[in-house]
Design a protein around this motif. Sequence first.
Motif, PDB file in Angstrom:
ATOM      1  N   GLN A 120      50.071  97.598 -70.475  1.00  0.00           N
ATOM      2  CA  GLN A 120      49.597  97.762 -71.851  1.00  0.00           C
ATOM      3  C   GLN A 120      48.266  97.053 -72.072  1.00  0.00           C
ATOM      4  N   ASP A 121      47.904  96.116 -71.186  1.00  0.00           N
ATOM      5  CA  ASP A 121      46.626  95.408 -71.304  1.00  0.00           C
ATOM      6  C   ASP A 121      45.539  96.001 -70.419  1.00  0.00           C
ATOM      7  N   CYS A 122      45.906  96.866 -69.491  1.00  0.00           N
ATOM      8  CA  CYS A 122      44.950  97.457 -68.547  1.00  0.00           C
ATOM      9  C   CYS A 122      43.992  98.388 -69.288  1.00  0.00           C
ATOM     10  N   ILE A 123      42.697  98.278 -68.962  1.00  0.00           N
ATOM     11  CA  ILE A 123      41.689  99.128 -69.604  1.00  0.00           C
ATOM     12  C   ILE A 123      41.263 100.293 -68.716  1.00  0.00           C
ATOM     13  N   GLY A 124      41.814 100.392 -67.501  1.00  0.00           N
ATOM     14  CA  GLY A 124      41.514 101.521 -66.627  1.00  0.00           C
ATOM     15  C   GLY A 124      40.159 101.464 -65.959  1.00  0.00           C
ATOM     16  N   CYS A 125      39.611 100.287 -65.734  1.00  0.00           N
ATOM     17  CA  CYS A 125      38.257 100.156 -65.184  1.00  0.00           C
ATOM     18  C   CYS A 125      38.164 100.461 -63.690  1.00  0.00           C
ATOM     19  N   LYS A 126      39.274 100.421 -62.976  1.00  0.00           N
ATOM     20  CA  LYS A 126      39.370 100.724 -61.538  1.00  0.00           C
ATOM     21  C   LYS A 126      38.785  99.643 -60.625  1.00  0.00           C
ATOM     22  N   LEU A 127      38.387  98.512 -61.151  1.00  0.00           N
ATOM     23  CA  LEU A 127      37.833  97.467 -60.292  1.00  0.00           C
ATOM     24  C   LEU A 127      38.860  96.959 -59.293  1.00  0.00           C
ATOM     25  N   CYS A 128      40.102  96.837 -59.718  1.00  0.00           N
ATOM     26  CA  CYS A 128      41.147  96.354 -58.802  1.00  0.00           C
ATOM     27  C   CYS A 128      41.367  97.352 -57.662  1.00  0.00           C
ATOM     28  N   VAL A 129      41.279  98.644 -57.963  1.00  0.00           N
ATOM     29  CA  VAL A 129      41.478  99.680 -56.939  1.00  0.00           C
ATOM     30  C   VAL A 129      40.399  99.563 -55.882  1.00  0.00           C
ATOM     31  N   LYS A 130      39.159  99.381 -56.309  1.00  0.00           N
ATOM     32  CA  LYS A 130      38.028  99.301 -55.381  1.00  0.00           C
ATOM     33  C   LYS A 130      38.102  98.068 -54.499  1.00  0.00           C
ATOM     34  N   ASP A 131      38.636  96.969 -55.028  1.00  0.00           N
ATOM     35  CA  ASP A 131      38.589  95.703 -54.311  1.00  0.00           C
ATOM     36  C   ASP A 131      39.855  95.331 -53.555  1.00  0.00           C
ATOM     37  N   CYS A 132      40.934  96.086 -53.715  1.00  0.00           N
ATOM     38  CA  CYS A 132      42.175  95.762 -53.003  1.00  0.00           C
ATOM     39  C   CYS A 132      42.013  96.037 -51.510  1.00  0.00           C
ATOM     40  N   PRO A 133      42.131  95.014 -50.662  1.00  0.00           N
ATOM     41  CA  PRO A 133      41.967  95.224 -49.225  1.00  0.00           C
ATOM     42  C   PRO A 133      43.133  95.993 -48.585  1.00  0.00           C
ATOM     43  N   TRP A 134      44.242  96.118 -49.294  1.00  0.00           N
ATOM     44  CA  TRP A 134      45.428  96.786 -48.751  1.00  0.00           C
ATOM     45  C   TRP A 134      45.605  98.196 -49.312  1.00  0.00           C
ATOM     46  N   GLU A 135      44.702  98.599 -50.206  1.00  0.00           N
ATOM     47  CA  GLU A 135      44.739  99.932 -50.807  1.00  0.00           C
ATOM     48  C   GLU A 135      46.110 100.254 -51.418  1.00  0.00           C
ATOM     49  N   LYS A 138      38.469  97.827 -76.838  1.00  0.00           N
ATOM     50  CA  LYS A 138      37.975  99.060 -77.447  1.00  0.00           C
ATOM     51  C   LYS A 138      37.685 100.133 -76.403  1.00  0.00           C
ATOM     52  N   ARG A 139      37.634  99.778 -75.142  1.00  0.00           N
ATOM     53  CA  ARG A 139      37.207 100.688 -74.096  1.00  0.00           C
ATOM     54  C   ARG A 139      38.340 101.177 -73.197  1.00  0.00           C
ATOM     55  N   LYS A 140      39.559 101.129 -73.633  1.00  0.00           N
ATOM     56  CA  LYS A 140      40.679 101.560 -72.795  1.00  0.00           C
ATOM     57  C   LYS A 140      40.567 103.040 -72.465  1.00  0.00           C
ATOM     58  N   LEU A 141      40.772 103.369 -71.204  1.00  0.00           N
ATOM     59  CA  LEU A 141      40.756 104.754 -70.754  1.00  0.00           C
ATOM     60  C   LEU A 141      42.178 105.297 -70.761  1.00  0.00           C
ATOM     61  N   ASN A 142      42.338 106.561 -70.455  1.00  0.00           N
ATOM     62  CA  ASN A 142      43.662 107.186 -70.434  1.00  0.00           C
ATOM     63  C   ASN A 142      44.357 107.028 -69.092  1.00  0.00           C
ATOM     64  N   ILE A 143      43.918 106.049 -68.307  1.00  0.00           N
ATOM     65  CA  ILE A 143      44.556 105.740 -67.032  1.00  0.00           C
ATOM     66  C   ILE A 143      44.808 104.236 -66.962  1.00  0.00           C
ATOM     67  N   VAL A 144      45.809 103.870 -66.172  1.00  0.00           N
ATOM     68  CA  VAL A 144      46.120 102.454 -65.948  1.00  0.00           C
ATOM     69  C   VAL A 144      46.370 102.227 -64.469  1.00  0.00           C
ATOM     70  N   ALA A 145      46.192 100.993 -64.045  1.00  0.00           N
ATOM     71  CA  ALA A 145      46.435 100.635 -62.647  1.00  0.00           C
ATOM     72  C   ALA A 145      47.929 100.452 -62.403  1.00  0.00           C
ATOM     73  N   LEU A 146      48.353 100.843 -61.211  1.00  0.00           N
ATOM     74  CA  LEU A 146      49.736 100.659 -60.787  1.00  0.00           C
ATOM     75  C   LEU A 146      49.715 100.135 -59.360  1.00  0.00           C
ATOM     76  N   ILE A 147      50.364  99.000 -59.125  1.00  0.00           N
ATOM     77  CA  ILE A 147      50.405  98.389 -57.797  1.00  0.00           C
ATOM     78  C   ILE A 147      51.672  98.818 -57.085  1.00  0.00           C
ATOM     79  N   ASP A 148      51.522  99.309 -55.855  1.00  0.00           N
ATOM     80  CA  ASP A 148      52.674  99.648 -55.024  1.00  0.00           C
ATOM     81  C   ASP A 148      53.239  98.335 -54.499  1.00  0.00           C
ATOM     82  N   GLU A 149      54.342  97.909 -55.056  1.00  0.00           N
ATOM     83  CA  GLU A 149      54.908  96.603 -54.721  1.00  0.00           C
ATOM     84  C   GLU A 149      55.495  96.549 -53.318  1.00  0.00           C
ATOM     85  N   GLU A 150      55.674  97.702 -52.694  1.00  0.00           N
ATOM     86  CA  GLU A 150      56.148  97.733 -51.299  1.00  0.00           C
ATOM     87  C   GLU A 150      55.018  97.380 -50.334  1.00  0.00           C
ATOM     88  N   ILE A 151      53.776  97.585 -50.771  1.00  0.00           N
ATOM     89  CA  ILE A 151      52.617  97.342 -49.905  1.00  0.00           C
ATOM     90  C   ILE A 151      51.901  96.045 -50.259  1.00  0.00           C
TER      91      ILE A 151
END
Length: 91
Positions: A61-76, A12-25
Motif C-alpha cells: 500500500q506504500d509502494c509507488i511503483g518506481c521500479k528501482l528495487c527491480v532494477k537493483d535486486c542482484p537476485w532478480e 502523489k505519484r503512485k503508479l498502477n503497479i506495485v513491487a512484489l518480492i518472490d520470497e522463495e528467491i
Amino acid sequence: MTNEPKQQLTAKRKLNIVALIDEEICTGCEVCIEFCPVDCIIIVPNSNPDLINNICRVVQQDCIGCKLCVKDCPWECISMVPRERQQSGDI
C-alpha cells in the motif's frame, strides 16, 4: 527540492503497479531497501524453517511503483504486478 518527508513527496505519484518480492528467491541481502525512495520494503523472518536468513517484503500500500528495487535486486526476485491484482488478493 523541498523539505517535505519523502513519503509525502512521492505519495502523489503512485503508479498502477506495485513491487512484489518472490520470497522463495529472496536472500535478505537488503539491497532493495537501500534504493527504495519511500521506505516501503521491510525485513521479515523467513517462513521456511530450513533457511536462516530473513527476507525482504514490500508494504504494497506504500509502494509507488518506481521500479528501482527491480532494477537493483542482484537476485532478480522482484517483479511488478498490477495494483488492482494486489488489492484483490490474487497474488
